[in-house]
Design a protein around this motif. Structure first.
Motif, PDB file in Angstrom:
ATOM      1  N   ARG A  21      86.473  69.509  -5.605  1.00 51.73           N
ATOM      2  CA  ARG A  21      86.782  70.222  -6.652  1.00 51.73           C
ATOM      3  C   ARG A  21      88.012  70.614  -6.679  1.00 51.73           C
ATOM      4  O   ARG A  21      88.592  70.775  -5.642  1.00 51.73           O
ATOM      5  N   CYS A  22      88.573  70.944  -7.789  1.00 55.39           N
ATOM      6  CA  CYS A  22      90.046  71.400  -7.783  1.00 55.39           C
ATOM      7  C   CYS A  22      89.764  73.072  -7.772  1.00 55.39           C
ATOM      8  O   CYS A  22      88.863  73.701  -8.343  1.00 55.39           O
ATOM      9  N   THR A  23      90.349  73.723  -6.809  1.00 56.47           N
ATOM     10  CA  THR A  23      90.232  75.171  -6.668  1.00 56.47           C
ATOM     11  C   THR A  23      90.902  75.944  -7.686  1.00 56.47           C
ATOM     12  O   THR A  23      91.784  75.517  -8.433  1.00 56.47           O
ATOM     13  N   GLY A  24      90.359  76.948  -7.957  1.00 57.85           N
ATOM     14  CA  GLY A  24      90.957  78.147  -9.229  1.00 57.85           C
ATOM     15  C   GLY A  24      90.092  77.309 -10.498  1.00 57.85           C
ATOM     16  O   GLY A  24      90.390  78.426 -11.342  1.00 57.85           O
ATOM     17  N   THR A  25      89.927  76.096 -10.630  1.00 60.70           N
ATOM     18  CA  THR A  25      89.405  75.831 -12.073  1.00 60.70           C
ATOM     19  C   THR A  25      87.993  75.399 -11.988  1.00 60.70           C
ATOM     20  O   THR A  25      87.313  75.713 -13.079  1.00 60.70           O
ATOM     21  N   THR A  26      87.401  74.934 -11.003  1.00 58.21           N
ATOM     22  CA  THR A  26      85.972  74.671 -10.801  1.00 58.21           C
ATOM     23  C   THR A  26      85.280  75.027  -9.550  1.00 58.21           C
ATOM     24  O   THR A  26      85.882  75.010  -8.520  1.00 58.21           O
ATOM     25  N   LEU A  82      82.068  75.558  -6.884  1.00 56.70           N
ATOM     26  CA  LEU A  82      81.425  74.581  -6.324  1.00 56.70           C
ATOM     27  C   LEU A  82      80.034  74.114  -7.118  1.00 56.70           C
ATOM     28  O   LEU A  82      79.515  73.025  -7.469  1.00 56.70           O
ATOM     29  N   ASP A  83      79.410  75.387  -7.655  1.00 60.99           N
ATOM     30  CA  ASP A  83      78.223  75.240  -8.564  1.00 60.99           C
ATOM     31  C   ASP A  83      78.549  74.414  -9.812  1.00 60.99           C
ATOM     32  O   ASP A  83      77.735  73.631 -10.049  1.00 60.99           O
ATOM     33  N   TYR A  84      79.497  74.583 -10.523  1.00 56.32           N
ATOM     34  CA  TYR A  84      79.821  73.775 -11.642  1.00 56.32           C
ATOM     35  C   TYR A  84      80.166  72.413 -11.318  1.00 56.32           C
ATOM     36  O   TYR A  84      79.578  71.442 -12.050  1.00 56.32           O
ATOM     37  N   ALA A  85      80.828  72.143 -10.188  1.00 56.07           N
ATOM     38  CA  ALA A  85      80.924  70.593  -9.687  1.00 56.07           C
ATOM     39  C   ALA A  85      79.632  69.858  -9.504  1.00 56.07           C
ATOM     40  O   ALA A  85      79.539  68.884 -10.099  1.00 56.07           O
ATOM     41  N   VAL A  86      78.508  70.644  -8.696  1.00 56.07           N
ATOM     42  CA  VAL A  86      77.545  70.248  -8.545  1.00 56.07           C
ATOM     43  C   VAL A  86      76.772  69.812  -9.737  1.00 56.07           C
ATOM     44  O   VAL A  86      76.023  68.785 -10.098  1.00 56.07           O
ATOM     45  N   LEU A  87      76.681  70.720 -10.739  1.00 60.29           N
ATOM     46  CA  LEU A  87      75.924  70.817 -12.017  1.00 60.29           C
ATOM     47  C   LEU A  87      76.564  69.500 -12.716  1.00 60.29           C
ATOM     48  O   LEU A  87      75.427  68.895 -13.362  1.00 60.29           O
ATOM     49  N   ARG A  88      77.866  69.351 -12.933  1.00 66.69           N
ATOM     50  CA  ARG A  88      78.504  68.435 -13.717  1.00 66.69           C
ATOM     51  C   ARG A  88      78.107  67.011 -13.038  1.00 66.69           C
ATOM     52  O   ARG A  88      77.903  66.036 -13.830  1.00 66.69           O
ATOM     53  N   GLN A  89      77.650  66.839 -11.970  1.00 67.02           N
ATOM     54  CA  GLN A  89      77.425  65.684 -11.190  1.00 67.02           C
ATOM     55  C   GLN A  89      76.079  65.422 -10.777  1.00 67.02           C
ATOM     56  O   GLN A  89      75.469  64.740 -10.023  1.00 67.02           O
ATOM     57  N   LEU A  90      75.160  66.321 -11.283  1.00 65.20           N
ATOM     58  CA  LEU A  90      73.656  66.469 -10.833  1.00 65.20           C
ATOM     59  C   LEU A  90      73.140  65.363 -10.982  1.00 65.20           C
ATOM     60  O   LEU A  90      72.442  64.668  -9.818  1.00 65.20           O
ATOM     61  N   ASN A  91      72.938  64.579 -12.078  1.00 67.18           N
ATOM     62  CA  ASN A  91      72.528  63.053 -12.358  1.00 67.18           C
ATOM     63  C   ASN A  91      72.721  62.195 -11.448  1.00 67.18           C
ATOM     64  O   ASN A  91      72.457  61.340 -10.932  1.00 67.18           O
ATOM     65  N   LEU A  92      74.254  62.271 -11.350  1.00 66.94           N
ATOM     66  CA  LEU A  92      74.774  61.125 -10.431  1.00 66.94           C
ATOM     67  C   LEU A  92      74.337  61.061  -8.887  1.00 66.94           C
ATOM     68  O   LEU A  92      74.031  60.263  -8.037  1.00 66.94           O
TER      69      LEU A  92
END
Length: 95
Positions: free
Chosen positions: A38-43, A45-55
């Motif tokens: 993930r990009c630091t400062g903008t995303t 870890l929780d959000y990165a996982v949430l966005r890719q949860l289905n994948l």
């Protein structure tokens, strides 16, 4: 996807990368299914996982259909620091 991962890791280092594990809540085994960057400062870890949860779930159930396939949509996602697969497999509590 691999190229984007490598670019993010190159720019941000190990601090922006995590190992991803899936676990059937009825079992005690954690299965390594990949890495997330993930990009630091903008995303976060929780959000990165949430966005890719289905994948993440689909990928994990394809890697481990017997162990994880029956629990699709009920799987727990766990993360660990980058490149700690060996320590995790040895049940190292410091990870």
């Amino acid at each position: 996807q691999r190229k984007i991962y490598e670019d993010i890791r190159k720019a941000g280092g190990k601090e922006v990368v995590n190992d991803v594990y899936l676990r059937d809540p009825k079992q005690s085994t954690f299965w390594f299914v990949g890495k997330i960057a993930r990009c630091t400062g903008t995303t976060s870890l929780d959000y990165a996982v949430l966005r890719q949860l289905n994948l993440i779930e689909e990928h994990g159930t394809r890697l481990r259909p017997v162990e994880l396939g029956r629990s699709f949509r009920k799987l727990q996602v766990w993360v660990a620091p980058a490149d700690t697969e060996l320590e995790m497999s040895q049940n190292n509590p410091t990870v």
